[in-house]
Write a protein that holds these residues in place. Sequence first.
Motif, PDB file in Angstrom:
ATOM      1  N   THR A 115     -10.176   2.689   4.646  1.00  0.00           N
ATOM      2  CA  THR A 115      -9.548   3.942   4.232  1.00  0.00           C
ATOM      3  C   THR A 115      -8.360   4.262   5.135  1.00  0.00           C
ATOM      4  O   THR A 115      -7.301   4.682   4.670  1.00  0.00           O
ATOM      5  CB  THR A 115     -10.577   5.083   4.276  1.00  0.00           C
ATOM      6  OG1 THR A 115     -11.633   4.773   3.367  1.00  0.00           O
ATOM      7  CG2 THR A 115      -9.950   6.409   3.885  1.00  0.00           C
ATOM      8  N   ALA A 116      -8.536   4.048   6.434  1.00  0.00           N
ATOM      9  CA  ALA A 116      -7.440   4.318   7.371  1.00  0.00           C
ATOM     10  C   ALA A 116      -6.240   3.416   7.094  1.00  0.00           C
ATOM     11  O   ALA A 116      -5.118   3.763   7.458  1.00  0.00           O
ATOM     12  CB  ALA A 116      -7.916   4.143   8.805  1.00  0.00           C
ATOM     13  N   HIS A 117      -6.456   2.275   6.484  1.00  0.00           N
ATOM     14  CA  HIS A 117      -5.360   1.372   6.132  1.00  0.00           C
ATOM     15  C   HIS A 117      -4.905   1.558   4.695  1.00  0.00           C
ATOM     16  O   HIS A 117      -4.112   0.774   4.186  1.00  0.00           O
ATOM     17  CB  HIS A 117      -5.787  -0.089   6.330  1.00  0.00           C
ATOM     18  CG  HIS A 117      -5.865  -0.504   7.763  1.00  0.00           C
ATOM     19  ND1 HIS A 117      -6.896  -0.121   8.583  1.00  0.00           N
ATOM     20  CD2 HIS A 117      -5.043  -1.249   8.530  1.00  0.00           C
ATOM     21  CE1 HIS A 117      -6.696  -0.619   9.792  1.00  0.00           C
ATOM     22  NE2 HIS A 117      -5.583  -1.313   9.788  1.00  0.00           N
ATOM     23  N   GLN A 118      -5.430   2.582   4.030  1.00  0.00           N
ATOM     24  CA  GLN A 118      -5.097   2.872   2.629  1.00  0.00           C
ATOM     25  C   GLN A 118      -5.469   1.722   1.704  1.00  0.00           C
ATOM     26  O   GLN A 118      -4.758   1.417   0.750  1.00  0.00           O
ATOM     27  CB  GLN A 118      -3.617   3.233   2.475  1.00  0.00           C
ATOM     28  CG  GLN A 118      -3.299   4.600   3.048  1.00  0.00           C
ATOM     29  CD  GLN A 118      -1.939   5.100   2.641  1.00  0.00           C
ATOM     30  OE1 GLN A 118      -1.134   4.368   2.084  1.00  0.00           O
ATOM     31  NE2 GLN A 118      -1.669   6.359   2.922  1.00  0.00           N
ATOM     32  N   VAL A 119      -6.581   1.104   2.005  1.00  0.00           N
ATOM     33  CA  VAL A 119      -7.102   0.033   1.157  1.00  0.00           C
ATOM     34  C   VAL A 119      -8.325   0.571   0.426  1.00  0.00           C
ATOM     35  O   VAL A 119      -9.158   1.260   1.021  1.00  0.00           O
ATOM     36  CB  VAL A 119      -7.476  -1.193   2.019  1.00  0.00           C
ATOM     37  CG1 VAL A 119      -8.238  -2.227   1.215  1.00  0.00           C
ATOM     38  CG2 VAL A 119      -6.217  -1.794   2.639  1.00  0.00           C
ATOM     39  N   TYR A 120      -8.434   0.259  -0.865  1.00  0.00           N
ATOM     40  CA  TYR A 120      -9.612   0.705  -1.612  1.00  0.00           C
ATOM     41  C   TYR A 120     -10.792  -0.177  -1.227  1.00  0.00           C
ATOM     42  O   TYR A 120     -10.807  -1.369  -1.524  1.00  0.00           O
ATOM     43  CB  TYR A 120      -9.349   0.611  -3.120  1.00  0.00           C
ATOM     44  CG  TYR A 120     -10.500   1.151  -3.924  1.00  0.00           C
ATOM     45  CD1 TYR A 120     -11.467   0.308  -4.465  1.00  0.00           C
ATOM     46  CD2 TYR A 120     -10.641   2.517  -4.113  1.00  0.00           C
ATOM     47  CE1 TYR A 120     -12.543   0.808  -5.174  1.00  0.00           C
ATOM     48  CE2 TYR A 120     -11.714   3.032  -4.827  1.00  0.00           C
ATOM     49  CZ  TYR A 120     -12.660   2.171  -5.352  1.00  0.00           C
ATOM     50  OH  TYR A 120     -13.729   2.676  -6.044  1.00  0.00           O
ATOM     51  N   ASN A 153       0.808  -1.210   0.000  1.00  0.00           N
ATOM     52  CA  ASN A 153       0.000   0.000   0.000  1.00  0.00           C
ATOM     53  C   ASN A 153       0.843   1.263   0.000  1.00  0.00           C
ATOM     54  O   ASN A 153       0.316   2.358  -0.055  1.00  0.00           O
ATOM     55  CB  ASN A 153      -0.920  -0.001   1.218  1.00  0.00           C
ATOM     56  CG  ASN A 153      -0.142  -0.149   2.498  1.00  0.00           C
ATOM     57  OD1 ASN A 153       0.579  -1.121   2.666  1.00  0.00           O
ATOM     58  ND2 ASN A 153      -0.273   0.803   3.391  1.00  0.00           N
TER      59      ASN A 153
END
Lengths: 551, 327
Positions: free
Chosen positions: B38-43, B4
């Motif tokens: 979102t906080a983990h930068q995952v779509y 990510n």
Amino acid sequence: MPYNPLYESLSNQFDPSRIETVLDPMGYTIKRRALPVSLTIAGSDCSGGAGIQADLKTMTSLGVYGMSAITCLVAENAGGVDSVEEMSPAFVESQIDCCIRDIPCHVVKTGMLGSPEIVKAVARSAKKFNFSKLVVDPVMVATSGDSLVTKDIVSVLNEELLPLTYLVTPNIPEAIVLAKNQGLDISNINSVSDMERCAAVIHKLGPKHVLLKGGHMPVNNLGLKSSDDEDLRVVDILYDGNRFYHFSSSYLKKGEVHGTGCTLSSAIASFLAWEHSLTEAVQFGIDYVHGAITHSPPINNCSTNILNHMTRLRIVPFAPGHFIEYILSHPQVVPAWKEYINHKFTNMLAKGTLPLPAFQDYLKQDYLYLVNFARAYSLKGYKENTFPNILEAAQSVIHVIEEKELHVSMCSSYGVSLQDLKSCEESPACTAYSRYILDTGAAQDVAALDFVQAPCLIGYYVIAARLMKEPFRNPQGPYQKWVDNYFCEDYLSAVRRGCRQIEEIVLKLSPERIQELIEIFIRATKFETLFWETPYYEYVTKQNLEDKEFS
Amino acid sequence: MEANQSHNAKTNHPTCLTIAGSDCSGAAGIQADLKVMTAHQVYGMSVLTALTCQNSHGITGIYPLHPSLIQRQIDACLSDIQCRVVKIGMLPDPKSIPVISQALTKYKITDVVMDSVIISSMGNVMCETPTIPATIQHLFPHLLVYASNVMEAFILVEKTLKKSPPPLKSFPDIQNLMSIIHRLGPKFVVLRGHHVAFDKNMMITEKPDSKSWTADLIYDGKEFYIFEKPYNTTKSIHGESCSLTAAIASNLACNIPPLQAIHEALYSIEWAIQRVHKKSSDPYKSAQLFTALGHSSKFSGSLISLKSENYIPQADLTSVLLSHIPS
């Protein structure tokens, strides 16, 4: 509050303990914790690129707690709309009630509303709960796709919702539809000045502010519509009834990007929730969307570009308050730490089989090391900027000096006099290690000083604690006093203080800087090992006095 | 290099799909899941199974969606964007379960994380009785991770065995419960201790005191791992179990191995909860959970295996330091 998007993420500024006095939605004066909140009333786009999904991602990224009332379900992906299921107006109203009654909220953003009845329901809620910062993104899709129903939605939007609206954010095609519905003509938009005229017309429909988005019409340096490939700009125009504000950004040739409209309006709503002025909120919102477009993530099989809502998030690989655990289990750190903590010198020390000359040599070098350790803390005091921090560094110097007194006393009990200590020559290991500490501290910052001293500070406690549990330890051994010296409450409190300082400082650092500091920690750990290794080699290995149990 | 954090075009951006209900107040359901991702930068993508009216005080309405609509949402997401991680939450209608199972097979989803949603954190029953056997029959074979609290795990086993398991009295009883669930299909079982308090002898106590402790447990079919924490009497935060499974799924989407993905998720959720409890009161607790999550995101720590001879309850700094003495 001051905010500069170039330097800081908003979420890092959020202070959940701040108390403020505000009017609640029903007009009563209340005190509440200042948590930025926003509600989105829009459709659900299951593919995540638009609708309440995009809104919630935007709000989360900007440090705002997002709530959502779903108006319709869209089975849509970036390639197109597949089907739409509409909610009942009563259910939409019920969702809004449920959200607002739990967490009061004045900043509300609307997206796809789906039917004229839902628009009316939203208007009723807007009056009931006093949505003072209502941002309307006039999405034009109707549930049936029927142009007649679209016309009905636009009529109700114009007549009932726009008069309650703080900011409406149409693009040029949407603006034309809004105006035409009320018999106003907006045509031949070919320049920025034409856009100004258009925005003024939309303002007549009742909203306090109009943001006319220019994404569909890139312009050249003269503000004229152009399709040339060079230096194209996108101009968005904000109109407050008196003056126009222009927001200009470079035109991005990214092809079609799914979800930019709702992302912009929810970004603006988020910044309004942070109590920015409208011009600030619009500028920051545009900047946010620009970044999300620029960093569109690569995903195979996706038919168009999608937005990256997460460009401002910065992930650190540890939870605040748990950095020590992280660094001690870090794969790059573990080998060096392992060698240091488990060194044979300390094992023989605990067992009591360490030759006395080896221990005496260590004591002498440790005395010389302590001088430089105190110098390092003095250097830290110089580098600190506040009295409390300077005082803490000074107290550390005093603590080292007190430790020196204990050390001299211990040396005496092992046959090493103060005169011996003073006349002793620094070993290369001691010189290398102590100067590495001072050089790192002189060349870098307080964080580097903390990290370069941490292996010694933490490690001595860990070694002593380990030795206390080892079955081979001889409690009556000649060196138990040394172990006791580092396994005691007084030393542990120094360790706690050092760890706390590190935990506090890493919260302000970038992941890249943290990695640099980890490398300093590793290097210092290796020097600690060398500190054991030197007397071990000289007085144990070369003299063939190694303990079979540890070979 | 974390997937990510790389913008190399050859690397797919991590993606994750959540199949769950909607919580309009934003603290649970797909809304919570999307915030965690979102906080983990995952779509994040989301398929709605039901719409609810709920906030931190309770649920006033649950409206299940028709299975065909769920099917269309899944197809719309997975036919467009590549994804191998799916998180499953609230499934109020048992008829939707075969639809989901077929979709998991069709789109070759390898990492399925399921959050048991039988009883909400405020005590409301969230699904119909037939949902449990249908879930076990159709979904459990797909599961990589199944996560629940002790009470829900007990109910699940009770309805599965068709007779009551022995009452839970001690730590080993809970381990046994996890073993039973593991045999039903999930490769990893996560149990949150939550309101279960242990004394120093590892017995469950009805009268917790300052020395009581609790723990989250992970079972991989061979070994139990423990994530210990002090017991406290605070109420559940609305949405914390959704957030845990969403965090696990997010970590899996970032190519973190399952055991580590679970552990990191437990840690980040626990830290977020601790932060929230220290600073706020209802109804802001669930709201601030997600703000706090934005700060915590990931933790790389060592799991403590229960087989470790050095394992001692009551973690503090000294235990932390000592637990990292390499052997």
